[in-house]
Design an enzyme around this catalytic site. Structure first.
Site, PDB file in Angstrom:
ATOM      1  N   ASP A 172      34.754  34.243  37.023  1.00  0.00           N
ATOM      2  CA  ASP A 172      34.123  35.551  36.852  1.00  0.00           C
ATOM      3  C   ASP A 172      32.632  35.397  37.108  1.00  0.00           C
ATOM      4  O   ASP A 172      31.967  34.538  36.510  1.00  0.00           O
ATOM      5  CB  ASP A 172      34.361  36.094  35.447  1.00  0.00           C
ATOM      6  N   GLU A 177      37.107  37.440  42.178  1.00  0.00           N
ATOM      7  CA  GLU A 177      37.248  38.884  42.356  1.00  0.00           C
ATOM      8  C   GLU A 177      36.809  39.283  43.766  1.00  0.00           C
ATOM      9  O   GLU A 177      35.862  38.724  44.323  1.00  0.00           O
ATOM     10  CB  GLU A 177      36.417  39.632  41.322  1.00  0.00           C
ATOM     11  N   ASP A 224      33.016  37.091  29.361  1.00  0.00           N
ATOM     12  CA  ASP A 224      33.148  36.550  30.714  1.00  0.00           C
ATOM     13  C   ASP A 224      34.336  35.608  30.831  1.00  0.00           C
ATOM     14  O   ASP A 224      35.032  35.591  31.852  1.00  0.00           O
ATOM     15  CB  ASP A 224      31.856  35.829  31.117  1.00  0.00           C
TER      16      ASP A 224
END
Length: 437
Positions: free
Chosen positions: A182, A266, A362
């Protein structure tokens, strides 16, 4: 496998003047070629590299300043322009300003490039119309040279060699583990196992110095010698920050790609995320200053640079990079799967409103990213690696092997779709304007 090797040059005053001149000529060729392509496209005609290269050869007979630079770097400039127009579109390619663009040019012919090592810390390279240029031998080449690029960054000149190592990219990773990553603005990189990587890329002294240079720049006259010195000093501060950021991204990417066989990140639309919120005169934006601060924080952490470094290391280690949709990864509980925006109590605290699970926000997002990347099979097998695959999801699907690689890039859960092929669109050229006008 093609890799890059970058070294700092130690140019003489005459060589530095020649490099500056070559960069200016390449910039003029780029701008002229781009203007010609735009004029042709407005008239519904087509222009590509071949006719522009022929016109450039004719223009060199009329304009002596074009003959000052080697022919290969001018031709390579037109090749780069042709590629940029095909990939982005003619009207999306930017002009190269003499004030904002840093000089850069490439020697594409390896037969004209000779590299010799002079000692433990020094080497020299022979480049067309530059002669022997010395550079700091910071690392070995490790292969045969394909091309050389000379560039200026923060007042210093560098040479980058494109080297063919002769080694095939590794297909099998050393480990059989997976990690979710992340990217954030407070912590640069958070891993699903709880590890966090973060670093400050500037010092308090550099921030104070840069503010003083900005105030000094505002008082100076455009085009003056003192203004040029101030700009060089400001670029030097930014160059050190970029080098620290590149070192951090390379270090973190190497740790992740070497220690894991699958790394899930992501699929963030970074270009859209850093757009300004000022709006227009008719419809002004809201929270413009807050959005500007968020944009600076995103750019400072180097999200895209980290992704590029991760893919670069993955070529060598055989690690697979998987990109998943970013929706609700920060609001979903990694234990029970409940989605609630109220679970995110603060920037760093995640407390599930359903099951009460507490975790760093996170790290919880990284765990959700990992679960999305590994994808859930139709039978509900959640084991990331080594689990059984009893049946595949219905619909558009790809082969998913949990005991051996590769695991294909996925963008949906639980259904999988094949990787989209990039389709190159041919942009219509145009006629009018050119080098031999």
């Amino acid at each position: 496998m093609l890799v890059g090797r970058r070294y700092q040059l130690e140019l003489t005053p005459l060589q530095e003047q020649a490099c500056t001149l070559f960069g200016s000529i390449c910039r003029s060729v780029w701008n002229t070629g781009l203007e010609q392509r735009r004029a042709y496209q407005c008239r519904g005609a087509w222009m590509n590299y071949s006719p522009q290269a022929a016109e450039l050869a004719d223009a060199k007979t009329e304009h002596a300043w074009l003959r000052a630079a080697p022919s290969h770097i001018l031709q390579q400039t037109l090749i780069d322009l042709d590629r940029a127009c095909r990939e982005r579109g003619t009207f999306r390619v930017r002009w190269r300003s003499s004030r904002r663009w840093s000089p850069s040019f490439r020697f594409p012919d390896p037969k004209q490039i000779i590299v010799q090592r002079l000692g433990r810390k020094r080497g020299q390279a022979r480049l067309p119309k530059l002669g022997w240029v010395r550079f700091r031998w910071s690392r070995s080449l490790g292969g045969t040279i394909r091309s050389a690029t000379v560039s200026c960054d923060g007042g210093r000149w560098f040479v980058s060699f494109l080297v063919n190592t002769g080694l095939d990219p590794t297909n099998e990773p050393d480990s059989r583990t997976a990690a979710g990553v992340d990217r954030g603005v407070k912590v640069a990189v958070a891993v699903s196992d709880g590890t966090m990587y973060n670093r400050k890329f500037d010092t308090p002294g550099e921030r104070r110095r840069y503010r003083r240079l900005q105030r000094r720049l505002a008082r100076q006259v455009n085009g003056s010698a003192n203004r040029h010195k101030t700009l060089v000093a400001m670029r030097s501060v930014r160059r050190r920050q970029r080098q620290r950021r590149a070192d951090f991204c390379a270090y973190t990417a190497n740790r992740l790609a070497v220690g894991n066989s699958v790394v899930v990140i992501e699929d963030l639309p970074i270009r859209n995320m850093i757009r300004s919120a000022r709006g227009t005169v008719e419809q002004p934006g809201t929270n413009v200053r807050q959005k500007a601060g968020l944009n600076r924080a995103i750019l400072d952490k180097g999200w895209h640079k980290f992704e590029l470094a991760l893919r670069n290391v993955a070529r060598r280690t055989g690690c697979l990079i998987v990109k998943v949709p970013p929706q609700y990864t920060s609001q979903r509980c990694s234990v029970c799967g409940f989605v609630d925006s109220e679970s995110r109590e603060s920037q760093a605290v995640f407390r599930c409103t359903s099951c009460g699970y507490i975790e760093h926000a996170d790290v919880n997002a990284a765990k959700n990213i990992l679960a999305a990347g590994l994808a859930v099979t139709a039978c509900g097998d959640l084991q990331p690696l080594g689990g059984s695959v009893k049946q595949e999801p219905t619909g558009n699907r790809e082969e998913l092997l949990f005991g051996c690689l590769p695991i294909r890039e996925r963008s949906g859960i639980p259904q999988l779709r094949p990787r989209e092929e990039v389709k190159w669109s041919r942009h219509v050229g145009f006629a009018g304007g050119g080098f031999a006008r």
